[in-house]
Motif scaffolding. Sequence first.
Motif, PDB file in Angstrom:
ATOM      1  N   ASP A  38      28.904  15.381  24.825  1.00  0.00           N
ATOM      2  CA  ASP A  38      29.192  15.056  26.222  1.00  0.00           C
ATOM      3  C   ASP A  38      30.004  16.175  26.869  1.00  0.00           C
ATOM      4  OD1 ASP A  38      27.784  12.799  25.594  1.00  0.00           O
ATOM      5  OD2 ASP A  38      29.532  11.496  25.397  1.00  0.00           O
ATOM      6  N   CYS A  39      31.209  15.899  27.352  1.00  0.00           N
ATOM      7  CA  CYS A  39      31.956  16.888  28.139  1.00  0.00           C
ATOM      8  C   CYS A  39      33.004  17.655  27.348  1.00  0.00           C
ATOM      9  CB  CYS A  39      32.643  16.194  29.320  1.00  0.00           C
ATOM     10  SG  CYS A  39      31.501  15.432  30.482  1.00  0.00           S
ATOM     11  N   MET A  40      32.968  17.598  26.013  1.00  0.00           N
ATOM     12  CA  MET A  40      33.976  18.270  25.201  1.00  0.00           C
ATOM     13  C   MET A  40      33.293  19.047  24.089  1.00  0.00           C
ATOM     14  SD  MET A  40      37.314  18.679  24.890  1.00  0.00           S
ATOM     15  CE  MET A  40      38.207  17.261  25.531  1.00  0.00           C
ATOM     16  N   SER A  41      33.848  20.199  23.748  1.00  0.00           N
ATOM     17  CA  SER A  41      33.302  20.993  22.651  1.00  0.00           C
ATOM     18  C   SER A  41      34.440  21.613  21.847  1.00  0.00           C
ATOM     19  CB  SER A  41      32.367  22.082  23.181  1.00  0.00           C
ATOM     20  OG  SER A  41      33.061  22.977  24.016  1.00  0.00           O
ATOM     21  N   TRP A  42      34.123  21.989  20.615  1.00  0.00           N
ATOM     22  CA  TRP A  42      35.096  22.554  19.688  1.00  0.00           C
ATOM     23  C   TRP A  42      34.426  23.623  18.836  1.00  0.00           C
ATOM     24  CZ3 TRP A  42      33.495  17.550  20.035  1.00  0.00           C
ATOM     25  CH2 TRP A  42      34.377  16.605  20.570  1.00  0.00           C
ATOM     26  N   LYS A  43      35.244  24.347  18.083  1.00  0.00           N
ATOM     27  CA  LYS A  43      34.745  25.188  16.998  1.00  0.00           C
ATOM     28  C   LYS A  43      34.898  24.403  15.698  1.00  0.00           C
ATOM     29  CE  LYS A  43      35.224  29.937  18.656  1.00  0.00           C
ATOM     30  NZ  LYS A  43      33.793  30.211  18.508  1.00  0.00           N
ATOM     31  N   VAL A  44      33.839  24.343  14.942  1.00  0.00           N
ATOM     32  CA  VAL A  44      33.819  23.544  13.721  1.00  0.00           C
ATOM     33  C   VAL A  44      34.706  24.187  12.662  1.00  0.00           C
ATOM     34  CG1 VAL A  44      32.335  22.880  11.791  1.00  0.00           C
ATOM     35  CG2 VAL A  44      31.575  22.500  14.132  1.00  0.00           C
ATOM     36  N   PHE A  60      25.113  13.414  25.001  1.00  0.00           N
ATOM     37  CA  PHE A  60      24.468  14.727  24.920  1.00  0.00           C
ATOM     38  C   PHE A  60      25.158  15.539  23.843  1.00  0.00           C
ATOM     39  CE2 PHE A  60      23.763  19.161  26.493  1.00  0.00           C
ATOM     40  CZ  PHE A  60      22.388  19.171  26.359  1.00  0.00           C
ATOM     41  N   LEU A  61      24.469  15.701  22.719  1.00  0.00           N
ATOM     42  CA  LEU A  61      24.959  16.502  21.603  1.00  0.00           C
ATOM     43  C   LEU A  61      24.534  17.945  21.842  1.00  0.00           C
ATOM     44  CD1 LEU A  61      26.354  15.716  18.875  1.00  0.00           C
ATOM     45  CD2 LEU A  61      24.097  15.883  17.826  1.00  0.00           C
ATOM     46  N   ASN A  62      25.432  18.899  21.625  1.00  0.00           N
ATOM     47  CA  ASN A  62      25.079  20.296  21.846  1.00  0.00           C
ATOM     48  C   ASN A  62      25.826  21.208  20.883  1.00  0.00           C
ATOM     49  OD1 ASN A  62      27.640  21.295  23.597  1.00  0.00           O
ATOM     50  ND2 ASN A  62      27.062  19.227  24.223  1.00  0.00           N
ATOM     51  N   TYR A  63      25.209  22.328  20.559  1.00  0.00           N
ATOM     52  CA  TYR A  63      25.800  23.221  19.562  1.00  0.00           C
ATOM     53  C   TYR A  63      25.230  24.628  19.703  1.00  0.00           C
ATOM     54  CZ  TYR A  63      21.653  20.990  17.575  1.00  0.00           C
ATOM     55  OH  TYR A  63      20.397  20.450  17.395  1.00  0.00           O
ATOM     56  N   CYS A  64      26.034  25.606  19.244  1.00  0.00           N
ATOM     57  CA  CYS A  64      25.628  27.014  19.222  1.00  0.00           C
ATOM     58  C   CYS A  64      25.967  27.578  17.858  1.00  0.00           C
ATOM     59  CB  CYS A  64      26.372  27.846  20.264  1.00  0.00           C
ATOM     60  SG  CYS A  64      26.278  27.260  21.952  1.00  0.00           S
ATOM     61  N   SER A  65      25.006  28.201  17.218  1.00  0.00           N
ATOM     62  CA  SER A  65      25.307  28.886  15.969  1.00  0.00           C
ATOM     63  C   SER A  65      26.109  30.153  16.271  1.00  0.00           C
ATOM     64  CB  SER A  65      24.019  29.242  15.219  1.00  0.00           C
ATOM     65  OG  SER A  65      23.206  30.078  16.025  1.00  0.00           O
ATOM     66  N   VAL A  66      26.982  30.551  15.351  1.00  0.00           N
ATOM     67  CA  VAL A  66      27.855  31.712  15.539  1.00  0.00           C
ATOM     68  C   VAL A  66      27.774  32.592  14.300  1.00  0.00           C
ATOM     69  CG1 VAL A  66      30.223  32.483  15.954  1.00  0.00           C
ATOM     70  CG2 VAL A  66      29.419  30.354  16.985  1.00  0.00           C
ATOM     71  N   ASN A  67      27.547  33.878  14.513  1.00  0.00           N
ATOM     72  CA  ASN A  67      27.555  34.806  13.387  1.00  0.00           C
ATOM     73  C   ASN A  67      28.962  34.923  12.817  1.00  0.00           C
ATOM     74  OD1 ASN A  67      24.835  35.466  13.468  1.00  0.00           O
ATOM     75  ND2 ASN A  67      25.145  37.162  14.908  1.00  0.00           N
ATOM     76  N   PRO A  68      29.111  35.119  11.517  1.00  0.00           N
ATOM     77  CA  PRO A  68      30.447  35.307  10.934  1.00  0.00           C
ATOM     78  C   PRO A  68      31.090  36.562  11.498  1.00  0.00           C
ATOM     79  CG  PRO A  68      28.721  35.813   9.328  1.00  0.00           C
ATOM     80  CD  PRO A  68      28.050  35.193  10.502  1.00  0.00           C
ATOM     81  N   GLY A  76      25.266  32.278  19.567  1.00  0.00           N
ATOM     82  CA  GLY A  76      23.868  32.116  19.930  1.00  0.00           C
ATOM     83  C   GLY A  76      23.700  31.228  21.142  1.00  0.00           C
ATOM     84  N   PRO A  77      22.481  31.134  21.675  1.00  0.00           N
ATOM     85  CA  PRO A  77      22.217  30.253  22.817  1.00  0.00           C
ATOM     86  C   PRO A  77      22.391  28.791  22.437  1.00  0.00           C
ATOM     87  CG  PRO A  77      20.165  31.129  21.946  1.00  0.00           C
ATOM     88  CD  PRO A  77      21.266  31.842  21.231  1.00  0.00           C
ATOM     89  N   LYS A  78      22.712  27.987  23.424  1.00  0.00           N
ATOM     90  CA  LYS A  78      23.030  26.576  23.168  1.00  0.00           C
ATOM     91  C   LYS A  78      21.755  25.751  23.005  1.00  0.00           C
ATOM     92  CE  LYS A  78      26.711  24.878  24.981  1.00  0.00           C
ATOM     93  NZ  LYS A  78      27.746  24.340  25.897  1.00  0.00           N
ATOM     94  N   THR A  79      21.834  24.792  22.075  1.00  0.00           N
ATOM     95  CA  THR A  79      20.791  23.799  21.875  1.00  0.00           C
ATOM     96  C   THR A  79      21.411  22.424  22.082  1.00  0.00           C
ATOM     97  OG1 THR A  79      19.581  25.156  20.282  1.00  0.00           O
ATOM     98  CG2 THR A  79      19.163  22.796  20.217  1.00  0.00           C
ATOM     99  N   GLY A  80      20.693  21.518  22.729  1.00  0.00           N
ATOM    100  CA  GLY A  80      21.228  20.177  22.960  1.00  0.00           C
ATOM    101  C   GLY A  80      20.160  19.123  22.828  1.00  0.00           C
ATOM    102  N   LEU A  81      20.593  17.881  22.707  1.00  0.00           N
ATOM    103  CA  LEU A  81      19.667  16.755  22.699  1.00  0.00           C
ATOM    104  C   LEU A  81      20.391  15.510  23.178  1.00  0.00           C
ATOM    105  CD1 LEU A  81      19.261  15.271  19.152  1.00  0.00           C
ATOM    106  CD2 LEU A  81      20.578  17.352  19.493  1.00  0.00           C
ATOM    107  N   PHE A  82      19.654  14.670  23.895  1.00  0.00           N
ATOM    108  CA  PHE A  82      20.190  13.400  24.363  1.00  0.00           C
ATOM    109  C   PHE A  82      19.948  12.348  23.292  1.00  0.00           C
ATOM    110  CE2 PHE A  82      19.778  15.709  28.297  1.00  0.00           C
ATOM    111  CZ  PHE A  82      20.825  15.237  29.076  1.00  0.00           C
TER     112      PHE A  82
END
Length: 387
Positions: A38-44, A60-68, A76-82
């Motif tokens: 939804d309206c909040m995001s974090w770094k895992v 709305f779940l969303n995430y971006c992969s990040v290179n080490p 990376g670009p964001k991916t999401g799904l409802f």
Amino acid sequence: MASSSSVDMDPDVARRLFEEGATLVLLGVPQGTEFGIDCMSWKVGPRFRGVKMIPPGLHFLNYCSVNPPSCGGEVGPKTGLFLSLKSRDILLANWNAKEEDLDFSASHNEEEVNRVRTNLKELDPYLGPYPYAVMRKWVSLTDRLSEKVANNLQPLCGRVRAYSDVIPETEFRHTKDRAEQPRNDTACQTMREGLDKLPKMKHREGTQLRFSVIPEKTYPSGATPAQITQCSLDFTYALETVLDQNHQQNPLDLLGELQFAFVCFLIGNVYEGFEHWKRLLSLLCRAEAAMQKRKDLYLGLIAVLYHQLGEIPPDFFVDIVSQNNFLTSTLQDFFQLASGPGMDGALRKRAEKFKAHLTKKFSWDFDPDLEECEPVVVDLPEGFTVD
């Protein structure tokens, strides 16, 4: 993943939310991944295994992969799904490192889901709580968006991606096919010439957002010149066409589509969502006859826009929208029509309050420039007369 949203929460409330809320168990998500709901995001972090205490409803779940860091740390670009979740739901997903995506196939394994449910308390320390501090904001942005509408608009692949997944229209499997294409070994004189030499692309099947198709022509086939003029000033015909073809059972679902497009842009970083939001808004704000006929749709539109515009900083419009002064000119037309004869009194008053609110918040001037409305004096060549 931070758990600050549970600070100061009554223990009994927290216990009830843990027992009755839905749970997302997400295994193998790499440390450093940008993850949001939804309206909040974090770094895992290294202990992250999912999210608990999620209220029932659409999310709305969303995430971006990040290179080490050793590889540059690029995001990376964001991916999401409802997702539509019910009370006590448990949804399982494993991270697919090759696709850099979540695989929810484990959620269809009833035995695996029951095993997780049995061990949920042991898993609790590794689950971040749903960010209730921003729940009100999320609800205000999606209160018109139903599960059905979201499912109908979401790509068939189930993912809303910030980038367009495109492929060539022609596969060029053979050397002969490639040889017949325009060559790129000579300098292009114009931008158009360069674009014409690029291969024609199309969306990979199942990846495009399934927005309502807005007619290019705002008037019906076979329209008279007078009808064309009328339909070019009043977009009611085009709006009613969109409603008949996409939201015939419930016209108010068009507001849900407006919210879907806005969330895709605001949270999912999908520029196509912004473009569709603009086109829908232009259609709604310039349909005078529909405004008289569909009071509930327009009262709802004001409420939807009130919350949407409250989530965007004022300088955003300076950078993007005001390139063509889109928003102020569109809303200026809306406010002018809403104050006209034949409009419902409640709609007129609500529009006046909304206009005053935006004028105060953004310092926008919605009053038309009277000089632009004055008749133009044309000097005719000598010998010409007007009867």
